[in-house]
Design a protein around this motif. Structure first.
Motif, PDB file in Angstrom:
ATOM      1  N   ASN A  38       0.817  -1.216   0.000  1.00 48.76           N
ATOM      2  CA  ASN A  38       0.000   0.000   0.000  1.00 48.76           C
ATOM      3  C   ASN A  38       0.850   1.265   0.000  1.00 48.76           C
ATOM      4  N   LEU A  39       1.920   1.274   0.797  1.00 50.93           N
ATOM      5  CA  LEU A  39       2.819   2.431   0.813  1.00 50.93           C
ATOM      6  C   LEU A  39       3.472   2.624  -0.556  1.00 50.93           C
ATOM      7  N   SER A  46       6.789  -0.170  -7.211  1.00 48.80           N
ATOM      8  CA  SER A  46       6.650  -1.565  -6.804  1.00 48.80           C
ATOM      9  C   SER A  46       7.158  -1.689  -5.372  1.00 48.80           C
ATOM     10  N   ALA A  47       6.818  -2.773  -4.706  1.00 53.98           N
ATOM     11  CA  ALA A  47       7.308  -2.997  -3.345  1.00 53.98           C
ATOM     12  C   ALA A  47       8.832  -3.055  -3.347  1.00 53.98           C
ATOM     13  N   SER A  48       9.398  -3.698  -4.343  1.00 51.74           N
ATOM     14  CA  SER A  48      10.844  -3.806  -4.463  1.00 51.74           C
ATOM     15  C   SER A  48      11.504  -2.439  -4.586  1.00 51.74           C
ATOM     16  N   GLU A  49      10.976  -1.594  -5.453  1.00 52.65           N
ATOM     17  CA  GLU A  49      11.560  -0.268  -5.660  1.00 52.65           C
ATOM     18  C   GLU A  49      11.351   0.616  -4.436  1.00 52.65           C
ATOM     19  N   TYR A  50      10.240   0.456  -3.748  1.00 55.87           N
ATOM     20  CA  TYR A  50       9.982   1.216  -2.518  1.00 55.87           C
ATOM     21  C   TYR A  50      11.054   0.893  -1.476  1.00 55.87           C
ATOM     22  N   VAL A  51      11.328  -0.387  -1.275  1.00 60.19           N
ATOM     23  CA  VAL A  51      12.353  -0.808  -0.310  1.00 60.19           C
ATOM     24  C   VAL A  51      13.731  -0.309  -0.758  1.00 60.19           C
ATOM     25  N   GLU A  52      14.025  -0.427  -2.044  1.00 53.84           N
ATOM     26  CA  GLU A  52      15.311   0.039  -2.584  1.00 53.84           C
ATOM     27  C   GLU A  52      15.520   1.521  -2.274  1.00 53.84           C
TER      28      GLU A  52
END
Length: 60
Positions: A38-39, A46-52
């Motif tokens: 959601n964030l 994407s979730a991956s890019e958000y974490v990155e």
């Protein structure tokens, strides 16, 4: 961050970073995974890019 529109993508050639991304695995509860998705969605990532991006922005 740019979405990369207009950039020709070539296999095994990084677009945003100096190195290629590789697959890794982390374990999360369903609550945390859904919150992460959601964030990321709110930022259009994407979730991956958000974490990155989160990790790259975190001070050492």
């Amino acid at each position: 961050m740019s979405t990369g529109k207009g950039i020709k993508r070539i296999k095994n050639n990084p677009v945003f970073y100096a190195e290629l991304k590789k697959g890794h695995e982390i374990s999360l509860t369903d609550y945390s995974w859904n919150k992460l998705k959601n964030l990321a969605k709110k930022k259009g990532l994407s979730a991956s890019e958000y974490v990155e991006q989160w990790l790259r922005d975190t001070a050492d």
